[in-house]
Design an enzyme around this catalytic site. Structure first.
Site, PDB file in Angstrom:
ATOM      1  N   HIS A  57       0.851  -1.099   0.016  1.00 55.47           N
ATOM      2  CA  HIS A  57      -0.177  -0.001   0.601  1.00 55.47           C
ATOM      3  C   HIS A  57       1.122   1.630   0.084  1.00 55.47           C
ATOM      4  CE1 HIS A  57      -3.803   1.794   1.395  1.00 55.47           C
ATOM      5  NE2 HIS A  57      -3.239   2.712   0.943  1.00 55.47           N
ATOM      6  N   HIS A  59       1.883   4.888  -2.054  1.00 58.06           N
ATOM      7  CA  HIS A  59       1.372   5.865  -3.110  1.00 58.06           C
ATOM      8  C   HIS A  59       2.206   6.737  -4.450  1.00 58.06           C
ATOM      9  CE1 HIS A  59      -3.372   5.921  -2.149  1.00 58.06           C
ATOM     10  NE2 HIS A  59      -2.711   5.803  -0.863  1.00 58.06           N
ATOM     11  N   HIS A 226      -5.389  -0.829   5.167  1.00 60.19           N
ATOM     12  CA  HIS A 226      -5.854   0.383   6.924  1.00 60.19           C
ATOM     13  C   HIS A 226      -6.130   0.234   7.862  1.00 60.19           C
ATOM     14  CE1 HIS A 226      -7.952   2.506   3.997  1.00 60.19           C
ATOM     15  NE2 HIS A 226      -6.832   3.171   3.282  1.00 60.19           N
ATOM     16  N   ASP A 299       0.807   2.466   3.600  1.00 62.02           N
ATOM     17  CA  ASP A 299      -0.304   4.040   3.385  1.00 62.02           C
ATOM     18  C   ASP A 299       0.071   4.827   2.896  1.00 62.02           C
ATOM     19  OD1 ASP A 299      -2.468   5.173   2.405  1.00 62.02           O
ATOM     20  OD2 ASP A 299      -3.345   4.850   4.294  1.00 62.02           O
ATOM     21  N   HIS A 303       2.516  14.293   0.523  1.00 64.47           N
ATOM     22  CA  HIS A 303       1.790  15.727  -0.144  1.00 64.47           C
ATOM     23  C   HIS A 303       2.978  16.588  -0.075  1.00 64.47           C
ATOM     24  CE1 HIS A 303      -2.142  14.071  -0.573  1.00 64.47           C
ATOM     25  NE2 HIS A 303      -2.264  13.971   0.664  1.00 64.47           N
ATOM     26  N   PHE A 317      -5.440  14.496   3.170  1.00 59.15           N
ATOM     27  CA  PHE A 317      -4.975  13.424   4.572  1.00 59.15           C
ATOM     28  C   PHE A 317      -3.599  12.747   3.839  1.00 59.15           C
ATOM     29  CE2 PHE A 317      -9.777  13.657   4.457  1.00 59.15           C
ATOM     30  CZ  PHE A 317      -9.918  13.380   5.633  1.00 59.15           C
ATOM     31  N   GLY A 318      -3.467  11.964   4.545  1.00 59.43           N
ATOM     32  CA  GLY A 318      -1.568  11.262   4.438  1.00 59.43           C
ATOM     33  C   GLY A 318       0.068  11.903   4.727  1.00 59.43           C
TER      34      GLY A 318
END
Length: 418
Positions: A57, A59, A226, A299, A303, A317-318
């Site tokens: 997981h 990004h 998650h 996860d 950003h 979020f994140g």
């Protein structure tokens, strides 16, 4: 060429291990023994060697959001954390919901990635809960709308029917938007103190309850992203008792932090699902030990700094997670006696390989030489210099940790050397 990793500490059971030399030839583990010699010898001086970590997981943000991360920078972040295989989420721009876009993503991976990168395809076109993509045409490690929950039961039902027929894996970000009510952090104690709108944990658990029943009915393989909430754990356990093919992951930050760690409006603590109660946090670790949860996944969600500067109400979020996942787990759980290195090997390497049917390493002769080396004796203070990602959105900067990755090998080639 014969490359020898000398004096490697290899875990045999729990926290017990033995010093061994590892011989790498033609990209594979050729021999494990003592007093081995070769063309190149690297003395590890007793550092821990593990099968390369596997993160299902992450990004990577490319295409479309390369100011946050790229496949190149995100895969380097993974390598610096000891991950040799990662699965990249499809919430990019464009979404890889056609063969053409997926081929473009695969071309960038082949050109730029320093670790094994397996891209997901979305469940539905444009990540909307409407039209299924062509599962047969778009070859992917699994199918997910991560970042957005599949909002209708029928869409998930149709997806699981197709997945069952094709023996494909459905991976779910479970979030019922109808009960979110504009929340930005857990609906509990701290959101009230900070006067911020809360996110009900029902948004997560109700979709899991729905999905495990559909998974049982269709026979589909179903994996939950998650997990953060106690009722979610109960729904997953119920699904497993029913005989549904359900597995689940948890992040290091949900295991280590809870809502009470949020003392101010700092969006580096803003993630989705949010940090829950202390009771939820405790139950997540117990669920890893009893098998309700199967693995750890980061996860990793980078950003830009200006995006995270807006506080909980305005920031995305994140948080990032690739570089620090293993040392955080060592520091908070192995060093405190709440888990063992063998546990981490299973949760962060073996089980992800098995469930996602990935090629990889279990540290056996004949395995591909995907290996990670960790310094489990020295302690460091985490700083920006330890980050390979293009972003630095994490609440863990300044933390003291043990177990940083010093070397990573993919197919016998060293891709990270601290």
């Amino acid at each position: 060429m014969r490359h020898i990793l000398k004096n490697a500490w290899i875990i045999t059971k729990g926290n017990e291990g033995e010093r061994r030399d590892i011989a790498i030839e033609n990209g594979k583990i050729h021999e494990i023994g003592t007093d081995l010699h070769g063309d190149v010898e690297t003395d590890l001086n007793g550092q821990l060697v593990m099968p390369g970590l596997v993160d299902v997981h992450v990004h990577l943000r490319e295409p479309g959001f390369t100011h946050k991360e790229t496949i190149k920078s995100g895969s380097m972040a993974a390598a610096s954390g000891g991950f040799t295989s990662i699965c990249a989420m499809p919430n990019t721009n464009p979404v890889p919901d056609t063969v053409e876009v997926m081929n473009q993503v695969c071309e960038i991976i082949a050109r730029d990635a320093v670790v094994n990168v397996y891209p997901y395809a979305p469940i539905t076109t444009g990540l909307k809960s409407e039209t299924l993509i062509d599962f047969g045409a778009i070859n992917a490690i699994a199918y997910t709308n991560d970042g957005i929950g599949v909002q209708t039961a029928d869409t998930m039902y149709q997806a699981m029917k197709v997945a069952s027929e094709q023996d494909a894996l459905i991976v779910a970000h479970t979030e019922d938007e109808s009960v979110l009510h504009g929340g930005v952090m857990h609906e509990g104690v701290r959101n009230k103190a900070l006067k911020l709108p809360g996110m009900s944990s029902l948004s997560e658990s109700t979709q899991i309850a729905r999905d495990v029943v559909i998974a049982k009915h269709t026979g589909a393989r179903y994996h939950v992203c998650h997990v953060s909430d106690t009722l979610s754990l109960e729904a997953i356990a119920f699904g497993k008792r029913m005989g549904a093919h359900v597995t689940a992951e948890v992040t290091p930050h949900h295991l280590i932090l809870n809502e009470m760690h949020i003392t101010e409006d700092n969006a580096n603590y803003k993630m989705n699902p949010p940090l829950r109660s202390e009771r939820d946090q405790i139950n997540l670790l117990e669920a890893l030990h009893n098998g309700t949860l199967d693995m750890i996944a980061t996860d990793h969600a980078p950003h830009a700094s200006d995006e995270k500067a807006g506080g909980f109400r305005n920031a995305p979020f994140g948080i990032i997670g690739s570089e620090f996942a293993f040392p955080l787990m060592v520091t908070h759980f192995v060093k405190t006696g709440k888990a063992t290195y063998e546990d981490l090997k299973n949760w962060m390497s073996i089980r992800p390989q098995e469930i996602f049917r990935l090629p990889g390493c279990q540290l056996r002769v004949g395995d591909v030489a995907d290996l990670a080396v960790f310094n489990i004796n020295d302690t460091v203070t985490l700083g920006p210099e330890h980050i390979q990602s293009k972003s630095q959105n994490t609440p863990f900067l300044g933390a003291r940790v043990t177990g940083m990755c010093t070397q990573t090998y993919v197919g016998g080639e060293r891709v990270w050397n601290a």
